[in-house]
Each structure stands twice: as C-alpha cells, then as structure tokens.
Design an enzyme around this catalytic site. Structure first.
Site, short mmCIF file in Angstrom:
data_model
loop_
_atom_site.label_atom_id
_atom_site.label_comp_id
_atom_site.label_asym_id
_atom_site.label_seq_id
_atom_site.Cartn_x
_atom_site.Cartn_y
_atom_site.Cartn_z
N ASP A 35 50.03 35.65 38.01
CA ASP A 35 49.55 34.37 38.54
C ASP A 35 49.86 33.30 37.49
O ASP A 35 49.96 33.63 36.31
CB ASP A 35 48.04 34.41 38.82
CG ASP A 35 47.62 33.38 39.85
OD1 ASP A 35 47.42 33.74 41.02
OD2 ASP A 35 47.49 32.18 39.49
N CYS A 67 47.03 32.19 54.13
CA CYS A 67 45.85 32.08 54.98
C CYS A 67 45.89 30.68 55.63
O CYS A 67 44.90 29.97 55.67
CB CYS A 67 44.55 32.34 54.23
SG CYS A 67 44.32 31.35 52.75
N GLY A 117 42.43 38.64 42.11
CA GLY A 117 42.77 40.04 42.34
C GLY A 117 42.15 40.70 43.57
O GLY A 117 42.13 41.93 43.64
N ALA A 171 48.32 36.83 42.28
CA ALA A 171 47.17 37.74 42.35
C ALA A 171 45.83 37.01 42.30
O ALA A 171 44.82 37.55 42.77
CB ALA A 171 47.26 38.75 41.21
N ASP A 201 51.15 36.40 47.99
CA ASP A 201 49.98 35.85 48.71
C ASP A 201 49.96 34.37 48.30
O ASP A 201 49.23 33.98 47.41
CB ASP A 201 48.73 36.61 48.26
CG ASP A 201 47.51 36.21 49.06
OD1 ASP A 201 47.67 35.60 50.13
OD2 ASP A 201 46.39 36.52 48.60
N LYS A 234 43.35 41.18 46.44
CA LYS A 234 44.32 42.12 47.05
C LYS A 234 44.83 43.13 46.03
O LYS A 234 45.12 44.26 46.38
CB LYS A 234 45.45 41.35 47.71
CG LYS A 234 44.88 40.51 48.82
CD LYS A 234 45.76 39.75 49.64
CE LYS A 234 44.97 38.82 50.53
NZ LYS A 234 44.31 37.68 49.80
C1 LIG Z 1 46.06 32.50 47.96
S1 LIG Z 1 45.77 32.48 46.28
C2 LIG Z 1 45.82 34.19 45.87
C3 LIG Z 1 44.58 34.96 46.24
C4 LIG Z 1 44.59 36.37 45.70
N1 LIG Z 1 45.80 37.08 46.03
C5 LIG Z 1 43.40 37.15 46.23
O1 LIG Z 1 43.57 38.06 47.05
O2 LIG Z 1 42.28 36.86 45.79
C6 LIG Z 1 47.26 31.89 45.63
C7 LIG Z 1 47.42 32.06 44.13
O3 LIG Z 1 48.71 31.60 43.78
C8 LIG Z 1 48.64 31.13 42.45
N2 LIG Z 1 49.85 30.33 42.20
C9 LIG Z 1 50.07 29.02 42.50
N3 LIG Z 1 51.30 28.66 42.10
C10 LIG Z 1 51.87 29.76 41.55
C11 LIG Z 1 53.14 30.01 40.93
N4 LIG Z 1 54.04 29.03 40.84
N5 LIG Z 1 53.38 31.25 40.47
C12 LIG Z 1 52.45 32.22 40.57
N6 LIG Z 1 51.22 32.04 41.11
C13 LIG Z 1 50.95 30.82 41.61
C14 LIG Z 1 47.33 30.38 42.42
O4 LIG Z 1 46.86 30.24 41.10
C15 LIG Z 1 46.45 31.27 43.30
O5 LIG Z 1 45.70 32.15 42.51
#
Ligand SMILES: C[S@@+](CC[C@H](N)C(=O)[O-])C[C@H]1O[C@@H](n2cnc3c(N)ncnc32)[C@H](O)[C@@H]1O
Length: 456
Positions: free
Chosen positions: A283, A383, A263, A260, A330, A265
């Site tokens: 997250d 992305c 947040g 998330a 995501d 999304k």
């Molecule tokens: C693309 S970003 C998400 C952006 C968010 N969904 C938004 O709309 O603003 C990817 C996210 O994955 C999290 N992340 C990285 N490794 C992870 C893991 N093993 N488990 C859960 N979250 C993780 C990162 O901290 C980051 O916030």
C-alpha cells in the site's frame, strides 16, 4: 423527548460533518474524544441521528432552507440553525427505517415529533412553516431530491442502471448495512463460532453467499469479545469476503494484495492460502498498513510480507515482477457502493473526483499487471457502483493488453462456489470478465470485480 444538550451535541456533530472534509466515522470519533463526559447511550443516539441526517441530507437542507449542495458558506455556524439541525436529525432517526421518497405523512410525522421535543417553542414557527410545505417537500422535482442523492450521482446511476433498477438500488443505499463477520477458517470452524456466539446471546446466521461469513442481528458491541480478540473473527462485509474468495488464492502460491490498506482482504487471502506460500501486502499508506499489524498477530498468519510503496511504480516492485500467481488490486475508489455505511461519500465525491480516481485506478492496474507470471490471474475490484471506475477501467485495460492478458471467464468459479446468481453487470461488448455485487440484489455493499489471465 431529548434534553437540549443532546440536541445541541447532535447539531455540533452535524455542523462538523457538513464540511464533508473527512470520513464521517473519523469526525464522530474526534467529537467523542472532545466530549468524554457523554455517556455511551448519548454517543449512540448522536451517531445514529447524524447518520440518519446524512442519508437524508438534501431533505434536511430543504427544510433548513439551504441549497442542496453543501458549500463552505452554508456550513457556517449559527446556533438557531444548528439547533434545528440536531432536532430534525433526532426526529428522523426516531422515525425508524425510512426509505425515500418519503410521503407527505412521513414528512409531517417527523416535523411533528421535532415540534413535540422543542419544549421551549423556540422553533415552532419554523416547524409550522415546514409542515405547511410538507406537500411540496414530498413532491420533489428531481431524481436527486427524490432519492436524497446529489443530482450528478442520481443522474449517472439512473442512466447506467435504468429506471427500475436505479429506484431499487437508491432505496437500498438508504438502509443501514448489517454487521457481517468473517470467521478465520485457519483457526476456527464457522458453525462452532456461530454456536459460541449464540451461547453469549449474540444472534447471528451464516451469510447467504460467503462460506466464511456470519450476519449478526442488530449491532452488539464486539470489541471486548474474546472471539474477536483471539482472531477467530474479523468484521468484514460479506461482499468484501466474496471478493477475496473470487481471487482464488491457493496453498503455496505467491499472491500480491496491491492495495492492502489495513488488510481486510489480506487476512482472508492468507487463510485461503492456509498460511503457506508468500502473500505480499502493499500500500502507499504506511498508516493504513500499520493497521494490519495487530490483526496479523491475532490471525495466526506468518506468510505475510508488508511493503509501503512510494507510488504504484515504486522501483522495489521490480523484484516481484513476473513472479505472482495472483495479484489483487482492491483499488482506491469513490466508495459509492458503501453508502449504507458511509452516506457522506455521496457528498464527498464529484464527477471531477471520479475522473481523477479513474486515472489512478488505471495506473495502479497497469503496474500491478507487470507482477504476474504467465498463467497468473489479475483481479481488479472496487466498491464503486459507477461504470467510470468499473467497466471503463476494465475496457481500457482489456483493449490495451489484448496480446498479453485474456479476460477471465467466471462461469466455472461461480459454479464451484454456488454463486451463479451474482450479477454480470452491463459490460462493454467483448469484455464479459466482470461481476457485480449490489446491495439491493445481494444485501452486500456494492462491489465490482474483473479479472484477466496472463497469457503463456
Ligand atoms: C479500497 S482501499 C483497500 C482496502 C483493503 N484492501 C481492505 O480490504 O481493507 C484502497 C487502498 O489503496 C491504497 N492506495 C491508494 N493509492 C495507491 C497506490 N498508488 N499504490 C498502492 N496503494 C494505493 C489506499 O491507501 C487504500 O488503502
């Protein structure tokens, strides 16, 4: 004409950015905190020039006589070279919208402009030498130099998209992205907000694809705007909005936003669910999830539960296992679809980092899949523009889970939302469950979305 302090300040920022050890906006914010006396116009000017330089990094490096690959050795401080960096960045930015490959006339204009601002003549000899070579700069030999991208990236994208599409894509990545907003439909109507913004003199229009989006003309400052402060609006690229839309969250469902972050999304999903059901924002970064709290307060949502994960296999996930109607992953990714906003990402990634990301993406997707109930929908998104993070992850998951997950057919969803012109990317045979948003086709950041349905 720029005062020398502005040239030096721009050079200082670029020197810091050239380490490519942090997101450019964080480095800029740090610089601004350390230079509180700079006025807002100067800050704006410096930021614009720095981003223009990042978009044309190999060109700048070739002007400076550096290699095109940043290394700690060539990011050493050196005042004369630093000043040139600032001068050229400001001249590039003043040239307006430039898309590579630049003509030799454009090279000459930029260098000439820089020369006219070098009032003490300290860099005339260097600029004259560059001008003498303008023809050479305008005839780059490699695809990377031509498109101002790292060579590995230019070659990978070219092989993946084909020559014509790669050319258009590479050009679009050098444009600046528009400022898109998402209207919180839980509390507001898009046309009413559009009207209110117009009354404030802010020109915008409904986004072409997202039913919640507004695209602004220019980049007016919105931080103090009452519509932002009241939660009626969030800054969000239209592509991100579409990704939430495609997740298909509905009233009363149990939905998990597995990655998330702050947040973006989650908020859109919560509004789709009309603040009912249960929405889990997970997250592994507490810091990022913290960023969601003030946005949640403004949004009017109270169906969101946040959880900081130790890892994607955190044992507390057990209580959600088999319970979710929808799970959105995501995924952490290279971000190469957002190069219009984050040109530095071209230089912060490498083939090796992409490989590591792919492993993480696969692990997260596997774990997220276990949360779905039969009939539930798993959505994987990045992305990124790269097949390695998109189609390849899709393919491996589809093959490994053929008995428990069926690739999702997007046709009806796209028809329902009037999105039939979203592109089906060149996918692996037998895996037609993906769609792509691309900056040169859809004027959004680059996104990839794949989905599966859990079998009954
Ligand atoms: C693309 S970003 C998400 C952006 C968010 N969904 C938004 O709309 O603003 C990817 C996210 O994955 C999290 N992340 C990285 N490794 C992870 C893991 N093993 N488990 C859960 N979250 C993780 C990162 O901290 C980051 O916030």
């Amino acid at each position: 004409m720029f005062a020398r302090y502005l040239i030096l300040a721009t050079a200082d920022v670029l020197q810091r950015l050239s380490r490519f050890d942090a997101p450019a906006d964080i480095t800029l914010a740090q610089f601004q905190r350390e230079n509180p006396k700079l006025g807002s116009r100067d800050r704006h000017q410096i930021a614009n020039a720095a981003f223009a330089a990042l978009r044309f990094w190999p060109l700048i490096q070739s002007w400076l006589g550096h290699s095109t690959t940043p290394t700690p050795a060539n990011s050493r401080s050196n005042t004369a070279v630093d000043e040139r960096l600032g001068l050229i960045a400001l001249a590039l930015d003043a040239q307006g919208l430039l898309t590579p490959p630049l003509t030799s006339e454009q090279h000459l204009e930029i260098l000439q402009r820089a020369k006219s601002w070098d009032s003490a003549g300290m860099h005339h000899a260097w600029l004259d030498a560059c001008m003498a070579k303008a023809q050479t700069f305008a005839a780059p030999l490699t695809s990377g130099l031509q498109h101002n991208l790292p060579e590995w990236l230019a070659q990978t994208l070219q092989a993946q998209y084909g020559d014509a599409a790669f050319g258009a894509l590479a050009q679009s990545l050098k444009q600046t992205a528009p400022l898109d907003l998402r209207v919180n439909l839980l509390t507001h109507k898009r046309n009413v907000v559009l009207q209110q913004l117009a009354e404030q003199g802010i020109v915008c229009a409904a986004t072409p694809y997202s039913p919640w989006g507004l695209r602004l003309q220019g980049k007016p400052s919105l931080r103090q705007n009452p519509l932002m402060q009241s939660g009626a609006l969030e800054v969000q690229d239209e592509g991100s909005q579409l990704l939430a839309l495609l997740t298909g969250a509905k009233r009363g469902e149990t939905v998990v936003d597995f990655c998330a972050g702050a947040g973006g999304k989650t908020l859109a999903l919560g509004a789709m669910m009309r603040n009912t059901g249960r929405l889990y924002a997970l997250d592994n970064s507490a810091h990022r999830l913290d960023g969601l709290q003030p946005r949640l307060k403004r949004s009017g949502l109270n169906n969101v539960h946040t959880l900081v994960l130790q890892s994607e296999t955190d044992e507390r996930l057990a209580r959600l296992r088999g319970k979710a109607d929808r799970v959105l992953v995501d995924a952490p990714c290279s971000g190469l679809g957002t190069l219009r906003r984050h040109p530095e990402l071209a230089w912060r990634n490498s083939l090796r980092s992409i490989e590591e990301l792919q492993q993480t993406q696969r692990r997260i997707l596997d774990s997220a899949a276990s949360l779905l109930k039969p009939g539930g929908t798993l959505v994987y998104a990045t992305c990124s523009l790269l097949e390695q993070e998109n189609g390849a992850v899709n393919h491996v998951f589809t093959q490994a889970n053929a008995s428990s997950f069926t690739p999702f057919d997007w046709t009806a969803t796209l028809e329902k939302h009037g999105l039939t012109n979203l592109q089906k990317p060149g996918h692996h045979a037998g895996v037609p469950n993906a769609i792509a948003l691309l900056p040169h086709l859809h004027q959004t950041d680059g996104f990839y979305v794949a989905a599966w349905q859990k079998n009954h």
